[in-house]
Design a protein around this motif. Structure first.
Motif, short mmCIF file in Angstrom:
data_model
loop_
_atom_site.label_atom_id
_atom_site.label_comp_id
_atom_site.label_asym_id
_atom_site.label_seq_id
_atom_site.Cartn_x
_atom_site.Cartn_y
_atom_site.Cartn_z
N GLN A 3 39.68 40.23 41.95
CA GLN A 3 38.22 40.31 41.78
C GLN A 3 37.91 40.68 40.34
O GLN A 3 38.58 41.54 39.76
CB GLN A 3 37.63 41.32 42.75
CG GLN A 3 37.71 40.90 44.20
CD GLN A 3 36.95 41.83 45.12
OE1 GLN A 3 36.86 43.02 44.88
NE2 GLN A 3 36.38 41.27 46.18
N LEU A 4 36.90 40.02 39.80
CA LEU A 4 36.47 40.26 38.42
C LEU A 4 35.00 40.64 38.43
O LEU A 4 34.18 39.94 39.04
CB LEU A 4 36.67 39.00 37.58
CG LEU A 4 38.07 38.41 37.57
CD1 LEU A 4 38.08 37.08 36.80
CD2 LEU A 4 39.07 39.37 36.95
N VAL A 5 34.66 41.73 37.76
CA VAL A 5 33.28 42.20 37.73
C VAL A 5 32.85 42.42 36.29
O VAL A 5 33.41 43.27 35.59
CB VAL A 5 33.10 43.50 38.53
CG1 VAL A 5 31.66 43.97 38.47
CG2 VAL A 5 33.54 43.31 39.98
N GLU A 6 31.86 41.62 35.86
CA GLU A 6 31.36 41.73 34.49
C GLU A 6 30.24 42.76 34.39
O GLU A 6 29.52 43.02 35.36
CB GLU A 6 30.80 40.38 34.01
CG GLU A 6 31.77 39.23 34.04
CD GLU A 6 31.64 38.38 35.28
OE1 GLU A 6 31.97 37.19 35.23
OE2 GLU A 6 31.19 38.92 36.31
N CYS A 22 34.79 43.27 31.53
CA CYS A 22 35.17 42.64 32.79
C CYS A 22 36.30 43.46 33.39
O CYS A 22 37.39 43.51 32.82
CB CYS A 22 35.61 41.21 32.57
SG CYS A 22 36.32 40.42 34.04
N TYR A 95 30.64 34.42 31.90
CA TYR A 95 31.57 34.58 33.03
C TYR A 95 32.94 35.01 32.54
O TYR A 95 33.49 34.43 31.59
CB TYR A 95 31.72 33.26 33.78
CG TYR A 95 30.47 32.79 34.47
CD1 TYR A 95 29.57 31.94 33.82
CD2 TYR A 95 30.18 33.19 35.77
CE1 TYR A 95 28.43 31.49 34.44
CE2 TYR A 95 29.02 32.75 36.40
CZ TYR A 95 28.16 31.91 35.74
OH TYR A 95 27.01 31.47 36.37
N GLY A 114 34.52 35.68 37.65
CA GLY A 114 33.55 36.72 37.97
C GLY A 114 32.23 36.07 38.34
O GLY A 114 32.08 34.84 38.29
#
Length: 123
Positions: A3-6, A22, A95, A114
């Motif tokens: 999982q990628l969260v910016e 990120c 992204y 993300g």
């Protein structure tokens, strides 16, 4: 599952700066090549910058060279995009992307995305 969260997007005046982050979870972050893409309204998603797992390879799109800098902190499972001298044409959703092994940066080659963070540069 990776999982990628910016974070870090926002509204800034032309000439200003923003730093995108990120945060990654799942998998072994140091083995992922990480990149940033952006997508302006009505346009295709485009590559911006990439950094290899060990940071031995770094690449920036020509139009952002000298203004944007990608970096990573493997201890924090985080990749950054420092954006300076921002221009209105940098306005887009940015992204975060993770790519495994290939070092190929088309949208089709990205393994994980993300959800994006909006960057708006006013003139």
């Amino acid at each position: 599952q990776v999982q990628l969260v910016e974070s870090g997007g926002g509204l800034v005046q032309a000439g200003g700066s923003l730093r995108l982050s990120c945060a990654a979870s799942g998998g072994t972050f140091s083995t992922f090549n990480m990149g940033w893409f952006r997508q302006a309204t009505g346009k295709e998603r485009e590559f911006v910058a990439a950094i290899s797992g060990s940071a031995g390879l770094i690449f920036h799109k020509d139009s952002v060279k000298g203004r944007f800098t990608i970096s990573r902190d493997n201890a924090k499972n985080t990749v950054y995009l420092q954006m300076n001298s921002l221009k209105p044409e940098d306005t887009a959703v940015y992204y975060c992307a993770a790519e495994i092994w290939k070092w190929r940066w088309t949208t089709e080659d990205v393994d994980y995305w993300g959800h994006g963070t909006q960057v708006t540069v006013s003139s």
